[in-house]
Design an enzyme around this catalytic site. Sequence first.
Site, short mmCIF file in Angstrom:
data_model
loop_
_atom_site.label_atom_id
_atom_site.label_comp_id
_atom_site.label_asym_id
_atom_site.label_seq_id
_atom_site.Cartn_x
_atom_site.Cartn_y
_atom_site.Cartn_z
CG HIS A 128 -10.70 -14.12 -44.34
ND1 HIS A 128 -10.22 -15.37 -44.46
CD2 HIS A 128 -9.73 -13.31 -44.36
CE1 HIS A 128 -8.92 -15.21 -44.57
NE2 HIS A 128 -8.54 -13.92 -44.09
CG ASN A 201 -4.64 -16.88 -43.74
OD1 ASN A 201 -5.85 -16.82 -43.39
ND2 ASN A 201 -3.99 -15.94 -44.14
CE1 TYR A 415 -7.43 -9.53 -37.43
CE2 TYR A 415 -8.96 -11.22 -37.96
CZ TYR A 415 -7.63 -10.68 -38.26
OH TYR A 415 -7.17 -11.31 -39.12
FE1 HDD Z 1 -7.08 -11.15 -41.09
C1 HDD Z 1 -10.56 -11.78 -41.16
C2 HDD Z 1 -6.78 -14.44 -41.20
C3 HDD Z 1 -4.00 -10.40 -41.64
C4 HDD Z 1 -7.91 -7.78 -40.84
N1 HDD Z 1 -8.23 -12.81 -41.28
C5 HDD Z 1 -9.73 -12.84 -41.21
C6 HDD Z 1 -10.28 -14.23 -41.18
C7 HDD Z 1 -9.24 -14.96 -41.20
C8 HDD Z 1 -7.75 -13.98 -41.05
C9 HDD Z 1 -8.84 -16.47 -41.17
C10 HDD Z 1 -11.60 -14.66 -40.98
C11 HDD Z 1 -12.24 -14.91 -39.71
C12 HDD Z 1 -13.61 -15.50 -39.66
O1 HDD Z 1 -13.57 -16.68 -40.34
O2 HDD Z 1 -14.45 -14.85 -39.55
N2 HDD Z 1 -5.60 -12.17 -41.45
C13 HDD Z 1 -5.51 -13.52 -41.29
C14 HDD Z 1 -4.17 -13.83 -41.14
C15 HDD Z 1 -3.32 -12.84 -41.51
C16 HDD Z 1 -4.30 -11.61 -41.39
C17 HDD Z 1 -3.67 -15.13 -40.98
C18 HDD Z 1 -1.81 -12.64 -41.63
C19 HDD Z 1 -1.11 -13.38 -40.82
N3 HDD Z 1 -6.00 -9.13 -41.37
C20 HDD Z 1 -4.86 -9.43 -41.51
C21 HDD Z 1 -4.30 -7.89 -41.28
C22 HDD Z 1 -5.43 -7.14 -41.03
C23 HDD Z 1 -6.48 -8.11 -41.10
C24 HDD Z 1 -3.00 -7.66 -41.26
C25 HDD Z 1 -5.66 -5.51 -40.62
C26 HDD Z 1 -4.62 -4.91 -40.18
N4 HDD Z 1 -9.01 -9.81 -41.05
C27 HDD Z 1 -8.98 -8.58 -40.90
C28 HDD Z 1 -10.16 -8.02 -40.53
C29 HDD Z 1 -11.25 -9.30 -40.68
C30 HDD Z 1 -10.34 -10.31 -40.88
C31 HDD Z 1 -10.59 -6.81 -41.34
C32 HDD Z 1 -12.49 -9.33 -41.89
C33 HDD Z 1 -13.56 -9.75 -41.06
C34 HDD Z 1 -13.14 -9.82 -39.66
O3 HDD Z 1 -11.94 -9.74 -39.45
O4 HDD Z 1 -13.75 -10.66 -38.80
O5 HDD Z 1 -10.49 -7.67 -39.34
#
Ligand code: HDD
Length: 759
Positions: A128, A201, A415
Amino acid sequence: TETLAAGRPYNPIKTGEHGFDSGTRPAPGAVSASASRLATASTLSEQNSSAKTGTEAVQGNNATVDTLDRVRVDAAGQVLTTNQGVAIADNQNSLKYGERGPVLLEDFILREKITHFDHERIPERIVHARGSGAHGFFECYEPLTELTRAAPFQEAGKITPVFVRFSTVAGERGSKDTARDVRGFAVKFYTDEGNWDLVGNNMPVFFIQDAMKFPDLVHAVKPEPHHQMPQAASAHDTFWDFVSLMPESTHMLMWLMSDRAIPRSFATMQGFGVHTFRFVNAEGQSVFVKFHWNPKAGTHSLVWDEAVKISGADPDYNRRDLWERIEAGAYPEYELGVQVFTEQEADAFSFDILDATKLIPEELVPVRPIGRMVLNRNPDNFFAETEQVAFCAAHVVPGIDFSNDPLLAGRIHSYVDTQISRLGGPNFHEIPINTPLTQVHNNQRDGMHRQAIHRGKVAYEPNSLGGGCPFQAGAAQGFVSVPARIEARAAQGKVRAKPEKFADHYTQAKLFFNSQSPFEQAHIAAAFRFELSKVTVPAIRERMVSSLRNVSEELANQVAAKLGITEMPEPMPKALTSTPAAEVNMSPSLSLLARPGETGIQGRKVALLVANGVEAESLIKLHSKLFELGAVPRFVAPHIGPLTTSKGAVIDADASLENEPGFLFDALVLPDGERGVRELAKDGHTLEFIKDQYRHCKPIMVMTASTVLMHMAQIPPLLPSGNEDPGIVVGIDDSAIAQFVSAIARHRHPERETDPPAV
Ligand code: HDD
């Protein structure tokens, strides 16, 4: 203090010290005294906010926006200084020993400037990375006290400020907006009981069921590690290798290959919390809940050929659209709906509500609208707000709790952890965009970039030296986890395993595919064909086709035929031989067509082609009609600037055929006036413009003199069925205009579509 402040560089972080107001936070909804001094109404969204929304909401909106005033900086009328506040006399030349001599190490002004510049970038989000943010508010329709004690849902009309960030997932920060990808839909509610982040999402399901697989999924979809290609695309070997070996991703692949993955606008896509959450009321009783955001502007998407072309002409397509809608006062609006169900109901479903690859059909549990969200203010600074905002699936408030979804469990950890490296330490909650409206008091101390200056010697609890403060809130005010019963069968104990219903990977993939309209199904088939045709390893293509046979033989056949697969592979063996009968086999609400929207043609871009010698009256009449209805009409000509019409009047062209090609518009108008039409006909861009509009099934209004342009572009006069094309309107009288407006409202006219395209 008056004299000290007057004429000095004003540091808004230090209002208290300089004798201005004390710098305390305004109560939610209150307008701070400093706002009038610091914030000059610089954007249209600020100026417009009250007039356009016309509700209490603007006040609520100000609650977060106002607290940010303490850090907003306005340099108007101020001298240039160093970071130590020392005024800089010369910002052009470094300090040298003589005009032609060496630069001196002593030049602290140069060194401070370059050093800061050297560190201007921070790591991008691991997923993202590319996103766009906006401020707004949530308004509750009716009290939900029976279901939840969560602050935003306690009263009808209650306003909670929000910050939203939309994103693509796979691409890097500077990648294109119109990649085929999931879109993030993250909402931070600044409630008066702390921050709640609903990090969702635009699709209600996910690729995997357990967070254990998330790093694998992301490594597979990101550019391949040896050559770092392709950027912002899933059409490559590693992605399809992984998903074809992970049948649980099949349902999500159906969504990803649908036009949902290329939204026309952030304002025209749904959002979903994905996981099952819990609502908890003041008595501690809990129910399960799924969250849905439904756009008031309806669900509208691009088509693939259009998305590909847009990514070249305007990689910021969705970001620009969001910014412009807000600046124009056409605020994106979404209704929040909930599916509420009990544990007993959940136990009876044919699928497991802890499985993020499953949705709950709306026909099984209806979506109840509980409030609306309006995005009515653009950020002032992209980095400070949109880049530094930190969402976290673990941020919940009293009244909201988690389910045992194993994907959610991993997110609860991930996160905060990722922000610590991205934002440089554990104090990112003190970055203004992340601070709650409520006060923060605990015994956490120190770390990189600490902003708070804690007073006194007590940083532990229990204590007597600090009067026992800060003290535990107790169950009535504080967050209490639902004492959910743990289902582990005694004999099982600790296991690495999944419940049986998780192993049904195809029932809902089928449900989704069968619920699509014919043109949506055709686009899904075309997307699989395109993506798999980029896969270089034949075995991966075949494996994917074998999996598709479990969803739809017709789909599998169509895809296979276009990949040159002559002998169909066996269907992929299923993990379960028999699955519980599904409650519904058709869910019309899964089609994009289910939500045409309530805002008519608002925000739709219409190109009115003009050149020297066009007939102006009809164009101007149409232009003002479209404008009145909230559309964005633009005069597009062989070059920008003034043009002389057939009667010698002047029209100013907003854009040129070259700098804003046809695929950037939702509709096209071809003018009257033979001399003008002849000039347009000489420019090859005109015919491309018309062809793209036609190919992408968008409405075209043809004034009589322009019928020649339609012939030159070889546009078929009738639909393939032999019927009239409702998306082509000839003439300019009132009934033609009415027909054109409803054709724009409908957005696309897919009945003209053929594969391959006729034009
Ligand atoms: Fe995630 C970012 C949504 C599964 C780990 N995720 C991130 C963002 C969104 C989502 C909208 C961007 C937030 C922003 O605008 O800053 N992610 C989802 C949805 C998931 C999902 C709807 C499943 C239902 N994500 C998911 C899993 C993991 C992560 C299973 C890890 C185990 N997601 C992250 C992260 C991020 C992230 C690595 C990357 C940047 C951040 O968090 O701030 O922690």
